[in-house]
Design an enzyme around this catalytic site. Structure first.
Site, PDB file in Angstrom:
ATOM      1  N   LYS A 222      23.199  23.644  53.411  1.00 33.18           N
ATOM      2  CA  LYS A 222      22.318  24.809  53.474  1.00 33.18           C
ATOM      3  C   LYS A 222      21.352  24.652  54.643  1.00 33.18           C
ATOM      4  O   LYS A 222      20.735  23.596  54.817  1.00 33.18           O
ATOM      5  CB  LYS A 222      21.532  24.951  52.170  1.00 33.18           C
ATOM      6  CG  LYS A 222      22.415  25.201  50.953  1.00 33.18           C
ATOM      7  CD  LYS A 222      23.055  26.576  51.000  1.00 33.18           C
ATOM      8  CE  LYS A 222      23.868  26.848  49.753  1.00 33.18           C
ATOM      9  NZ  LYS A 222      24.404  28.219  49.708  1.00 33.18           N
ATOM     10  N   ASP A 250      25.533  27.097  55.917  1.00 36.92           N
ATOM     11  CA  ASP A 250      25.293  28.313  55.140  1.00 36.92           C
ATOM     12  C   ASP A 250      23.823  28.702  55.248  1.00 36.92           C
ATOM     13  O   ASP A 250      22.941  27.974  54.789  1.00 36.92           O
ATOM     14  CB  ASP A 250      25.667  28.074  53.678  1.00 36.92           C
ATOM     15  CG  ASP A 250      25.605  29.337  52.835  1.00 36.92           C
ATOM     16  OD1 ASP A 250      25.202  30.385  53.367  1.00 36.92           O
ATOM     17  OD2 ASP A 250      25.966  29.269  51.649  1.00 36.92           O
ATOM     18  N   ASN A 252      22.614  31.759  54.157  1.00 33.44           N
ATOM     19  CA  ASN A 252      22.247  32.675  53.074  1.00 33.44           C
ATOM     20  C   ASN A 252      21.413  33.865  53.547  1.00 33.44           C
ATOM     21  O   ASN A 252      20.382  34.204  52.964  1.00 33.44           O
ATOM     22  CB  ASN A 252      21.540  31.929  51.949  1.00 33.44           C
ATOM     23  CG  ASN A 252      22.487  31.037  51.156  1.00 33.44           C
ATOM     24  OD1 ASN A 252      22.566  29.836  51.423  1.00 33.44           O
ATOM     25  ND2 ASN A 252      23.216  31.615  50.221  1.00 33.44           N
ATOM     26  N   GLU A 276      27.947  30.438  57.518  1.00 32.92           N
ATOM     27  CA  GLU A 276      28.121  31.387  56.427  1.00 32.92           C
ATOM     28  C   GLU A 276      26.895  32.283  56.280  1.00 32.92           C
ATOM     29  O   GLU A 276      25.764  31.812  56.366  1.00 32.92           O
ATOM     30  CB  GLU A 276      28.376  30.609  55.136  1.00 32.92           C
ATOM     31  CG  GLU A 276      28.657  31.452  53.921  1.00 32.92           C
ATOM     32  CD  GLU A 276      29.052  30.593  52.732  1.00 32.92           C
ATOM     33  OE1 GLU A 276      28.814  31.028  51.589  1.00 32.92           O
ATOM     34  OE2 GLU A 276      29.587  29.473  52.938  1.00 32.92           O
ATOM     35  N   GLU A 305      30.276  36.715  49.801  1.00 30.97           N
ATOM     36  CA  GLU A 305      29.816  36.505  48.427  1.00 30.97           C
ATOM     37  C   GLU A 305      28.903  37.626  47.945  1.00 30.97           C
ATOM     38  O   GLU A 305      28.774  37.849  46.746  1.00 30.97           O
ATOM     39  CB  GLU A 305      29.118  35.151  48.261  1.00 30.97           C
ATOM     40  CG  GLU A 305      27.757  35.030  48.914  1.00 30.97           C
ATOM     41  CD  GLU A 305      27.139  33.654  48.698  1.00 30.97           C
ATOM     42  OE1 GLU A 305      26.266  33.540  47.826  1.00 30.97           O
ATOM     43  OE2 GLU A 305      27.531  32.704  49.403  1.00 30.97           O
ATOM     44  N   ASP A 328      34.435  36.955  45.829  1.00 24.83           N
ATOM     45  CA  ASP A 328      33.636  36.477  44.698  1.00 24.83           C
ATOM     46  C   ASP A 328      34.181  37.141  43.434  1.00 24.83           C
ATOM     47  O   ASP A 328      34.408  38.352  43.416  1.00 24.83           O
ATOM     48  CB  ASP A 328      32.160  36.838  44.901  1.00 24.83           C
ATOM     49  CG  ASP A 328      31.275  36.295  43.792  1.00 24.83           C
ATOM     50  OD1 ASP A 328      30.587  35.298  44.029  1.00 24.83           O
ATOM     51  OD2 ASP A 328      31.261  36.880  42.692  1.00 24.83           O
ATOM     52  N   HIS A 355      33.879  32.155  47.440  1.00 24.06           N
ATOM     53  CA  HIS A 355      32.575  31.698  46.979  1.00 24.06           C
ATOM     54  C   HIS A 355      32.714  31.294  45.514  1.00 24.06           C
ATOM     55  O   HIS A 355      33.383  31.960  44.728  1.00 24.06           O
ATOM     56  CB  HIS A 355      31.558  32.840  47.106  1.00 24.06           C
ATOM     57  CG  HIS A 355      30.252  32.559  46.439  1.00 24.06           C
ATOM     58  ND1 HIS A 355      29.776  33.308  45.375  1.00 24.06           N
ATOM     59  CD2 HIS A 355      29.316  31.623  46.682  1.00 24.06           C
ATOM     60  CE1 HIS A 355      28.598  32.840  45.006  1.00 24.06           C
ATOM     61  NE2 HIS A 355      28.300  31.822  45.767  1.00 24.06           N
ATOM     62  N   GLU A 386      35.299  26.872  47.400  1.00 26.98           N
ATOM     63  CA  GLU A 386      34.028  26.202  47.137  1.00 26.98           C
ATOM     64  C   GLU A 386      33.998  25.591  45.734  1.00 26.98           C
ATOM     65  O   GLU A 386      34.546  26.149  44.783  1.00 26.98           O
ATOM     66  CB  GLU A 386      32.874  27.193  47.284  1.00 26.98           C
ATOM     67  CG  GLU A 386      31.496  26.546  47.138  1.00 26.98           C
ATOM     68  CD  GLU A 386      30.358  27.496  47.453  1.00 26.98           C
ATOM     69  OE1 GLU A 386      29.275  27.008  47.811  1.00 26.98           O
ATOM     70  OE2 GLU A 386      30.562  28.728  47.368  1.00 26.98           O
TER      71      GLU A 386
END
Length: 448
Positions: A222, A250, A252, A276, A305, A328, A355, A386
């Site tokens: 992250k 990622d 987010n 991501e 996601e 997702d 995801h 994942e």
């Protein structure tokens, strides 16, 4: 034989206080409590089989999804399961096209999350009646049956029913070999459990070390809160996992478009496979700009996601705005809508890397990705699913990971059923766990 009438539908707000340990923390979601709107579907079948479904949330707001599920329930209760699955496309449209409810969608947001929970329960019920795991139910369906589950409205400019049939028919001759491969080797996975943003360096190092010993070769980190901290943490992780193992980033949704490009260029030295969700999940053209800028560095863009529906995925694919597509199992409207996205990804030759994590997402999405390999994509190149090592102990049929791969589940159903004791303990706010936390908070406040 599909049988039985759906006689009741209940929904519960089940929350786990994962924020206490910073599990799931990232640059935008700093204190998530992994949660689910959990649906139980009852029938009058002789064996009294129930269907279980859920949709994933982060705590606050789950009560709103619960309300939306209740608003949809009148479209479900009283229906025969045979009637639903024999004309699944029509049933799907009834759920997503209610003349009044669709105004607070349509096919996105809370209503779509609720639709997913309801449909996930229907698919679980159907697979249990057929005494098959969901992935096997899908694999054994004819191309015509699969296509009849899909709503092609709004995507025929990219994928027609005839084209979908052709893709599925092309995959049929090699299904048996691919199924044998899955049963023997499983579907390759990557781990996100080692590097949540709120973890200390010491915790990160221990988790990476443990994962390497367990055979993991693909790691996601992250990023997005602080560039210097990201550089330090990525250097630490790349140093631990070595130059040959895969590293993914990622953000987010943390950055603006130009910010994403400059930030990831700073991290390019660590050779990430993808970035991501670099910007707003709705910004299709922005993702395209980022993709084009990072392509010379060998860094792809992954997203999906929080992609609302098949229409947005269609546009992401048309605009070449992603290099890794992340379905997702609970954001899209269950298996039905995911089928359409898997087929579009095949047409555009874009690898699907789902995801997962959360509450039950690993349990659900394993079925979809195993089916995708057996019946649609037929490829494992640049593909992985994942995995997050949280909360599986609360499920009756938890995932099985072996040699960093998802092993195909063998129990009938969609693996959505939670243990009754877990539901009672973690139901919000009356469950015992939450009552203890609420009491503790009151005591802490009174003592401060």
């Amino acid at each position: 034989m599909v049988k039985g009438k759906i006689t009741g539908l209940s929904v519960m707000d089940v929350r786990f206080p994962t924020s206490l340990g910073q599990h799931g923390s990232d640059a935008m979601h700093t204190d998530p409590d992994y949660s689910a709107a959990y649906v139980v579907m009852e029938t009058d079948a002789e064996d009294a089989i129930k269907g279980y479904g859920l949709t994933f949330t982060l705590g606050k707001g789950t009560e709103i999804v619960v309300c939306a599920v209740k608003a949809l329930s009148h479209l479900v209760v009283g229906r025969n399961l045979e009637e639903i699955v024999s004309n699944f496309r029509e049933f799907y449209r009834q759920l997503t096209s209610d003349g009044q409810l669709r105004w607070i969608g349509p096919e996105k947001g809370v209503v779509q999350l609720a639709t997913s929970a309801v449909l996930n329960a229907v698919w679980d019920l159907w697979a249990k009646q057929e005494k098959k795991p969901l992935w096997k139910l899908l694999v054994d369906m004819t191309p015509q049956q699969l296509v009849s589950c899909i709503d092609f409205r709004y995507i025929t400019d990219v994928l027609t029913e005839a084209q979908a049939l052709e893709i599925l028919q092309d995959g049929k001759p090699r299904q048996e070999t691919r199924e044998e491969h899955m049963l023997k080797n499983g579907y390759p996975a990557y781990t996100t459990s080692c590097a949540w943003l709120g973890y200390s360096d010491k915790q990160l190092q221990k988790l990476c070390s443990d994962a390497l010993k367990a055979g993991w070769t693909r790691f996601k980190v992250k990023v997005g809160a602080d560039i210097q901290d990201d550089i330090r943490r990525c250097k630490l992780i790349r140093g631990m996992i070595g130059p040959d193992n895969k590293l993914m980033l990622d953000a987010n949704q943390r950055w603006d478009v130009d910010e994403a490009i400059s930030w990831v260029k700073e991290l390019a030295v660590f050779k990430p496979l993808w970035i991501e969700e670099p910007t707003s999940p709705d910004d299709i053209l922005g993702h395209g700009t980022i993709s084009k800028a990072l392509a010379p560095l060998g860094i792809g863009v992954a997203t999906g996601e929080q992609c609302h529906n098949r229409i947005m995925f269609k546009q992401f694919l048309q605009a070449r705005s992603l290099q890794y597509l992340q379905i997702d199992s609970c954001r899209l409207a269950s298996v039905n809508e995911n089928l359409s996205v898997l087929l579009m990804a095949k047409k555009f030759n874009i690898p699907v890397c789902p995801h997962a994590g959360g509450v039950g997402l690993c349990e659900l999405v394993q079925h979809l990705i195993i089916f995708d390999y057996i019946s649609i994509s037929g490829s494992l190149e640049n593909r992985m699913c994942e995995y997050v090592d949280h909360l599986h102990e609360h499920f009756k049929y938890p995932v099985t990971i072996r040699n960093a791969a998802y092993m195909p589940p063998l129990d009938p159903g969609y693996s959505t059923e939670m243990k009754e004791e877990s539901v009672l303990l973690y139901q919000f706010p009356e469950g015992a766990i939450w009552q203890q936390l609420i009491h503790k908070k009151k005591v802490d406040v009174s003592n401060s």
